[in-house]
Scaffold this motif. Structure first.
Motif, mmCIF file in Angstrom:
data_model
loop_
_atom_site.group_PDB
_atom_site.id
_atom_site.type_symbol
_atom_site.label_atom_id
_atom_site.label_comp_id
_atom_site.label_asym_id
_atom_site.label_seq_id
_atom_site.Cartn_x
_atom_site.Cartn_y
_atom_site.Cartn_z
ATOM 1 N N ILE A 144 40.778 41.510 43.038
ATOM 2 C CA ILE A 144 39.523 41.983 43.630
ATOM 3 C C ILE A 144 38.427 40.915 43.495
ATOM 4 O O ILE A 144 37.720 40.599 44.459
ATOM 5 C CB ILE A 144 39.051 43.292 42.938
ATOM 6 N N GLY B 61 38.714 37.563 42.776
ATOM 7 C CA GLY B 61 39.013 36.293 43.449
ATOM 8 C C GLY B 61 38.824 36.394 44.955
ATOM 9 O O GLY B 61 38.251 35.493 45.583
ATOM 10 N N PHE C 56 44.609 30.723 45.133
ATOM 11 C CA PHE C 56 45.987 30.592 44.654
ATOM 12 C C PHE C 56 46.347 31.862 43.889
ATOM 13 O O PHE C 56 45.774 32.139 42.832
ATOM 14 C CB PHE C 56 46.112 29.374 43.732
ATOM 15 N N VAL D 246 46.177 52.391 41.099
ATOM 16 C CA VAL D 246 45.794 53.737 41.541
ATOM 17 C C VAL D 246 44.302 53.686 41.884
ATOM 18 O O VAL D 246 43.872 52.763 42.561
ATOM 19 C CB VAL D 246 46.189 54.817 40.506
ATOM 20 N N GLN E 174 42.215 46.117 47.619
ATOM 21 C CA GLN E 174 42.706 44.739 47.586
ATOM 22 C C GLN E 174 43.208 44.313 48.962
ATOM 23 O O GLN E 174 42.966 43.189 49.398
ATOM 24 C CB GLN E 174 43.816 44.578 46.535
ATOM 25 N N ASP F 192 41.775 34.975 37.262
ATOM 26 C CA ASP F 192 43.173 35.343 37.074
ATOM 27 C C ASP F 192 43.375 36.493 36.096
ATOM 28 O O ASP F 192 44.404 36.585 35.422
ATOM 29 C CB ASP F 192 44.026 34.109 36.690
ATOM 30 N N LEU G 102 35.658 34.206 36.200
ATOM 31 C CA LEU G 102 35.042 35.270 37.018
ATOM 32 C C LEU G 102 35.873 36.547 36.879
ATOM 33 O O LEU G 102 37.094 36.499 36.739
ATOM 34 C CB LEU G 102 34.989 34.779 38.471
HETATM 35 C C1 LIG Z 1 48.577 45.164 39.722
HETATM 36 C C2 LIG Z 1 47.215 45.619 39.224
HETATM 37 C C3 LIG Z 1 46.927 46.986 39.252
HETATM 38 C C4 LIG Z 1 45.680 47.435 38.785
HETATM 39 N N1 LIG Z 1 45.417 48.774 38.845
HETATM 40 C C5 LIG Z 1 44.207 49.218 38.457
HETATM 41 C C6 LIG Z 1 43.898 50.607 38.574
HETATM 42 O O1 LIG Z 1 44.695 51.403 39.022
HETATM 43 N N2 LIG Z 1 42.656 51.035 38.161
HETATM 44 C C7 LIG Z 1 41.742 50.148 37.652
HETATM 45 O O2 LIG Z 1 40.631 50.560 37.301
HETATM 46 N N3 LIG Z 1 42.002 48.827 37.555
HETATM 47 C C8 LIG Z 1 43.214 48.345 37.949
HETATM 48 N N4 LIG Z 1 43.479 46.999 37.861
HETATM 49 C C9 LIG Z 1 42.449 46.097 37.300
HETATM 50 C C10 LIG Z 1 41.301 45.849 38.249
HETATM 51 O O3 LIG Z 1 41.767 45.427 39.488
HETATM 52 C C11 LIG Z 1 40.382 44.813 37.635
HETATM 53 O O4 LIG Z 1 39.927 45.308 36.388
HETATM 54 C C12 LIG Z 1 39.129 44.543 38.432
HETATM 55 O O5 LIG Z 1 39.281 44.822 39.771
HETATM 56 C C13 LIG Z 1 38.663 43.079 38.268
HETATM 57 O O6 LIG Z 1 39.381 42.259 39.188
HETATM 58 P P1 LIG Z 1 39.908 40.816 38.891
HETATM 59 O O7 LIG Z 1 40.120 40.203 40.222
HETATM 60 O O8 LIG Z 1 39.056 40.110 37.928
HETATM 61 O O9 LIG Z 1 41.300 41.048 38.176
HETATM 62 P P2 LIG Z 1 42.652 41.587 38.823
HETATM 63 O O10 LIG Z 1 42.395 42.592 39.858
HETATM 64 O O11 LIG Z 1 43.508 41.945 37.665
HETATM 65 O O12 LIG Z 1 43.264 40.320 39.578
HETATM 66 C C14 LIG Z 1 43.755 39.147 38.945
HETATM 67 C C15 LIG Z 1 44.692 38.450 39.920
HETATM 68 O O13 LIG Z 1 45.066 37.188 39.392
HETATM 69 C C16 LIG Z 1 46.453 37.008 39.595
HETATM 70 N N5 LIG Z 1 46.937 36.064 38.568
HETATM 71 C C17 LIG Z 1 47.158 36.325 37.265
HETATM 72 N N6 LIG Z 1 47.552 35.196 36.644
HETATM 73 C C18 LIG Z 1 47.563 34.214 37.572
HETATM 74 C C19 LIG Z 1 47.887 32.817 37.526
HETATM 75 N N7 LIG Z 1 48.280 32.225 36.394
HETATM 76 N N8 LIG Z 1 47.790 32.093 38.676
HETATM 77 C C20 LIG Z 1 47.403 32.689 39.830
HETATM 78 N N9 LIG Z 1 47.098 34.011 39.928
HETATM 79 C C21 LIG Z 1 47.166 34.752 38.795
HETATM 80 C C22 LIG Z 1 47.034 38.398 39.485
HETATM 81 O O14 LIG Z 1 48.282 38.501 40.127
HETATM 82 C C23 LIG Z 1 45.960 39.224 40.178
HETATM 83 O O15 LIG Z 1 46.164 39.334 41.564
HETATM 84 C C24 LIG Z 1 44.709 46.502 38.292
HETATM 85 C C25 LIG Z 1 45.018 45.120 38.269
HETATM 86 C C26 LIG Z 1 46.240 44.677 38.735
HETATM 87 C C27 LIG Z 1 46.555 43.183 38.728
#
Ligand SMILES: Cc1cc2nc3c(=O)[nH]c(=O)nc-3n(C[C@H](O)[C@H](O)[C@H](O)COP(=O)(O)OP(=O)(O)OC[C@H]3O[C@@H](n4cnc5c(N)ncnc54)[C@H](O)[C@@H]3O)c2cc1C
Length: 427
Positions: free
Chosen positions: A20, A22, A39, A50, A115, A171, A312
């Motif tokens: 979300i 990124g 990436f 969910v 997403q 990430d 971030l």
């Molecule tokens: C599969 C999944 C399901 C989730 N389900 C829920 C939910 O049901 N309810 C809820 O409240 N929150 C959920 N979350 C967490 C929520 O999306 C985050 O807390 C919030 O949206 C912040 O987003 P973010 O982009 O910082 O992290 P995230 O949404 O966790 O995204 C991080 C992204 O980085 C990618 N990534 C990880 N490591 C690497 C790497 N080394 N190189 C490249 N890419 C990498 C991951 O695949 C992911 O797409 C979920 C996260 C994931 C990944």
């Protein structure tokens, strides 16, 4: 994009992680004319997770990116947030989103749909090749005037390295970027509570657009609909989270958003939670798949930025899922990042990423750190704990045990802290 004599591709801004945060960052940078490449580790972005809530300040950001109609087509416009005790008695409720006088709605939405909306928009808007899946960051080296990024595919096989002028680590909770700068930090900090998350097709309750919580800090149930229109049978997809404090010394497995478990692990303590307005055991029994996730966070960091690399979203500030801030704060980070880069002179070629990242960090690090700490004290959910401590057997009138002013003040303080007071959002 260009390739130097050594054959290594050079890009402007690398965003590591297509979650979300990124994707919101990529769309925000692109809207300001700043070139970036995402990436993402997974091979195929699929609608996982969910429910999730988007607070009005983050909807304002997404509306600015032209995404409000797509969100509104699928998300539920949350009308109310209501807190109850374990007997189902109302402690506090407040109108939310448009119903609360905000200029933007609060959306309850399936995380996977959110997403995919961001992913599709990025695919439509970003140039070809700017959205790369099956690129897991393995390590990186700061070379002074650039950062050299090393990726692997899902099988662990190396991919060609990429040279970036600036790197945003989005990430997630197991961030490789964060771990590189803070190798001694260790695993995420376990709260002692476990969350079981699922969806069930069921009849809408209360306003039909209510988000409710019941219980207290050691046993809690949260639920809200994430389907806009009911099916022909009148049922909607209801998202729910059951939460329990587990015995001290319990060591949870590594946090995995997709770990499935059986309801028998947690159902029993909720067996008597049948309220006249909501049947919680029936919701638990009707679930398709139940996902277990230990409630974790990490301490606020002393810094996010190291040279040309910053953090971030959850990589920067993983927090307890209290107060609906997880996704929202990542989206606010994205907006702040784009703004900071413009202030530092981007997209001009000579613009200095360290200047941009210092501005971004100045705007966001302390603000999000305060939310992390407030959520450890239960954030706005503390009214449920107060009701439990003051009247464990229930109450005749809530204001006999918690004055109205106290309830109002707790709600107002949290909105202020998390940046979504109505005045602030509507300004
Ligand atoms: C599969 C999944 C399901 C989730 N389900 C829920 C939910 O049901 N309810 C809820 O409240 N929150 C959920 N979350 C967490 C929520 O999306 C985050 O807390 C919030 O949206 C912040 O987003 P973010 O982009 O910082 O992290 P995230 O949404 O966790 O995204 C991080 C992204 O980085 C990618 N990534 C990880 N490591 C690497 C790497 N080394 N190189 C490249 N890419 C990498 C991951 O695949 C992911 O797409 C979920 C996260 C994931 C990944």
């Amino acid at each position: 994009m260009e390739t130097k004599d050594d054959g290594i591709e050079t890009i402007d801004v690398a965003i590591v992680g297509g979650g979300i945060g990124g994707l919101a960052a990529a769309l925000s940078l692109h809207a300001k004319g700043i070139g970036c490449t995402v990436f993402e580790a997974v091979e195929q972005v699929r609608p996982l997770g969910v429910g999730i809530n988007l607070l009005p300040h983050s909807v304002r950001v997404l509306a600015g990116l032209g995404l409000q109609p797509r969100l509104a087509a699928t998300a539920v416009e949350t009308a109310e947030l209501a807190f109850h005790n374990k007997h189902g008695q109302l402690i506090w409720s407040e109108p939310r989103g448009l119903a609360g006088g905000y200029a933007f709605p609060q959306f309850s939405i399936h995380r996977g749909e959110l997403q995919m909306i961001l992913f599709e928009a990025a695919r439509e808007r970003l140039p070809q090749g700017a959205l790369r899946t099956a690129h897991a960051l393995a390590r990186f080296e700061d070379r002074g005037d650039h950062v050299l990024l090393h990726f692997t595919d899902r099988a662990g096989a190396p991919r060609p390295p990429v040279r970036a002028r600036a790197v945003i680590g989005a990430d997630g909770i197991h961030s490789v970027v964060r771990r590189t700068f803070f190798p001694a930090e260790g695993p995420a900090r376990f709260s002692g509570r476990i969350l079981w998350r699922a969806t069930t097709r069921a009849r809408p309750f209360l306003t039909g657009r209510s988000m409710i919580q019941a219980g207290h800090q050691d046993q809690k149930f949260v639920c809200y609909p994430i389907q806009r229109e009911p099916d022909a049978d009148g049922l909607k997809t209801i998202n729910w989270i059951a939460e329990l404090t587990v015995p001290a010394g319990t060591t949870p497995a590594r946090e995995d958003w997709n770990k499935k478990v059986d309801k028998s692990v947690f159902r029993e303590p909720f067996a008597g939670w049948r309220f006249d307005w909501l049947d919680i055991p029936a919701l638990i029994d009707g679930a398709e798949s139940i996902f277990e996730f230990p409630m974790v966070d990490r301490d606020p960091l002393p810094r996010w930025t190291h040279g040309r690399v910053t953090l971030l979203g959850d990589a920067a500030h993983p927090m307890y899922p209290i107060g609906s801030n997880g996704a929202s704060q990542g989206i606010l980070d994205a907006e702040a990042m784009a703004q900071a880069m413009v202030e530092a002179g981007f997209p001009a070629r000579g613009a200095d990423p360290t200047d941009a990242f210092a501005r971004y960090e100045g705007a966001r690090r302390e603000a999000t750190g305060k939310i992390v700490l407030s959520n450890r004290q239960n954030g706005p959910d503390q009214v449920m704990q107060m009701a439990e401590e003051r009247a464990p057997q229930g109450f005749a009138h809530i204001h006999d045990i918690i004055p109205r002013e106290e309830l109002e003040a707790i709600s107002a303080r949290y909105k202020q802290l998390a940046g979504f007071s109505r005045e602030h959002v509507n300004r």
